[in-house]
Write an enzyme that holds these catalytic residues in place. Structure first.
Site, PDB file in Angstrom:
ATOM      1  N   LEU A   1     -34.946 -31.897  -7.489  1.00  0.00           N
ATOM      2  CA  LEU A   1     -34.506 -33.267  -7.712  1.00  0.00           C
ATOM      3  C   LEU A   1     -33.187 -33.557  -7.018  1.00  0.00           C
ATOM      4  O   LEU A   1     -32.985 -34.652  -6.492  1.00  0.00           O
ATOM      5  CB  LEU A   1     -34.379 -33.541  -9.213  1.00  0.00           C
TER       6      LEU A   1
ATOM      7  N   ASP B   1     -20.291 -23.095  -7.376  1.00  0.00           N
ATOM      8  CA  ASP B   1     -20.877 -22.561  -8.595  1.00  0.00           C
ATOM      9  C   ASP B   1     -20.278 -23.385  -9.727  1.00  0.00           C
ATOM     10  O   ASP B   1     -19.086 -23.272 -10.020  1.00  0.00           O
ATOM     11  CB  ASP B   1     -20.528 -21.076  -8.741  1.00  0.00           C
TER      12      ASP B   1
ATOM     13  N   TYR C   1     -33.110 -23.736 -23.499  1.00  0.00           N
ATOM     14  CA  TYR C   1     -33.006 -24.816 -22.527  1.00  0.00           C
ATOM     15  C   TYR C   1     -32.779 -26.148 -23.249  1.00  0.00           C
ATOM     16  O   TYR C   1     -31.896 -26.929 -22.881  1.00  0.00           O
ATOM     17  CB  TYR C   1     -34.277 -24.872 -21.679  1.00  0.00           C
TER      18      TYR C   1
ATOM     19  N   LYS D   1     -29.549 -28.859 -23.185  1.00  0.00           N
ATOM     20  CA  LYS D   1     -29.696 -30.278 -22.869  1.00  0.00           C
ATOM     21  C   LYS D   1     -29.287 -31.165 -24.049  1.00  0.00           C
ATOM     22  O   LYS D   1     -28.755 -32.264 -23.854  1.00  0.00           O
ATOM     23  CB  LYS D   1     -31.137 -30.574 -22.437  1.00  0.00           C
TER      24      LYS D   1
ATOM     25  N   SER E   1     -30.652 -34.776 -17.531  1.00  0.00           N
ATOM     26  CA  SER E   1     -31.073 -34.058 -18.725  1.00  0.00           C
ATOM     27  C   SER E   1     -32.537 -33.635 -18.557  1.00  0.00           C
ATOM     28  O   SER E   1     -32.924 -33.174 -17.489  1.00  0.00           O
ATOM     29  CB  SER E   1     -30.866 -34.944 -19.964  1.00  0.00           C
TER      30      SER E   1
ATOM     31  N   ASN F   1     -26.676 -32.441 -11.533  1.00  0.00           N
ATOM     32  CA  ASN F   1     -28.070 -32.035 -11.455  1.00  0.00           C
ATOM     33  C   ASN F   1     -28.266 -30.522 -11.540  1.00  0.00           C
ATOM     34  O   ASN F   1     -29.338 -30.052 -11.927  1.00  0.00           O
ATOM     35  CB  ASN F   1     -28.671 -32.558 -10.141  1.00  0.00           C
TER      36      ASN F   1
ATOM     37  N   THR G   1     -40.953 -29.310  -8.638  1.00  0.00           N
ATOM     38  CA  THR G   1     -39.777 -28.672  -8.052  1.00  0.00           C
ATOM     39  C   THR G   1     -39.908 -27.174  -8.279  1.00  0.00           C
ATOM     40  O   THR G   1     -40.934 -26.693  -8.756  1.00  0.00           O
ATOM     41  CB  THR G   1     -38.485 -29.179  -8.714  1.00  0.00           C
TER      42      THR G   1
END
Length: 293
Positions: free
Chosen positions: A16, A58, A150, A154, A136, A85, A185
């Protein structure tokens, strides 16, 4: 619509992030693409010349983030759109996570955007404008098996971003939380880290794999980029933007379920609150704290 905007996109080398960078460049804007490795950005640099600046970064390194943002402003003159992102998916049952694996997920997906936000705000505040996009996920709508860490990262990102939006608004800086659904992706390939599986979860894993195989249909990243371009062109951007029908429908389903549960337990919730004067020990504590100052 602002002419010749300058974008700062983290994780710009793939997925993305790269689609956002390409869409901005196609619109005539300038882009600073930040990534851990720059080899994948050489093509964009060669094609767009001084309209594209590639910077190694980083996002878990707070000092490096500040240096990169300062360099971007020095080279480009300003920043208009900041896209947080950079991120990855750590997949596994929560019991399977070691401390290092759990902390690494939070370092990239939560602390990275926090450091970027802290670094860009002085510049955006000084110019009195700017739009921060926090990328997000559908995983922020609820906790699901295998993606619990994960989702945690978020959820944390979204809570922080809501506060950031309120804090930055008076300076002319807008914040939008972008919640994408599935896109083709490398999130599930090179952007994926797997835990060491415990045998006890084998039946649940098999059930989930079957479910994913039956219903996994993703979209091209370019569609997400088109939506983001419409977002940044808006004079009144929203705090949240859902990308995709699946995440849109899920958001409403999850919200309805929460409201139904809250309503079913309304009596218990309301009974747990009854305003009373502050107890004497609390008043003493407050006085003692004031005297200590």
């Amino acid at each position: 619509m602002t002419v010749d905007r300058v974008w700062f996109v983290t994780g710009a080398s793939r997925g993305l992030g790269r689609a956002f960078a390409q869409a901005a460049l196609a619109a005539g804007d300038r882009v600073v693409g930040a990534a851990r490795t720059l080899a994948a950005l050489e093509e964009l640099a060669a094609e767009h010349g001084d309209r594209f600046l590639a910077l190694p970064l980083d996002v878990t390194d707070r000092a490096a983030v500040r240096a990169a943002v300062d360099e971007a402003v020095r080279r480009m003159g300003r920043l208009d759109v900041v896209v947080n992102n950079a991120g990855y998916l750590a997949m596994g049952m929560l019991e399977e996570f070691g401390e290092a694996e759990a902390r690494a997920q939070m370092e990239t997906n939560f602390f990275g955007p926090l450091w970027v936000g802290q670094a860009v705000l002085p510049h955006l505040r000084a110019q009195g404008s700017g739009h921060i996009l926090q990328i997000s996920s559908i995983g922020a709508l609820g906790g699901f098996p295998l993606t619990g860490m994960y989702s945690a990262s978020k959820f944390a990102l979204e809570g922080m971003s809501e506060a950031l939006a309120a804090e930055a608004e008076s300076f002319g800086v807008r914040v939008t939380i972008v919640e994408p659904g599935g896109y083709w992706t490398d999130l599930y390939t090179s952007g994926l880290v797997m835990t060491e599986p415990l045998d006890v979860y084998a039946p649940l894993r098999a059930e989930l794999e079957k479910r994913f195989a039956e219903g996994s249909v993703d979209s091209l990243p370019e569609l997400a980029a088109e939506a983001v371009m419409r977002l940044v062109d808006s004079d009144d951007p929203p705090l949240r933007l859902l990308l995709g029908s699946a995440v849109y429908d899920l958001a409403f389903d999850v919200s309805r379920q929460k409201m139904e549960t809250w309503a079913a337990w309304e009596e218990v919730s309301r009974a747990a609150e009854k305003a009373v004067p502050a107890p004497p020990w609390l008043e003493f504590s407050a006085t003692h704290a004031a005297c200590s100052d």
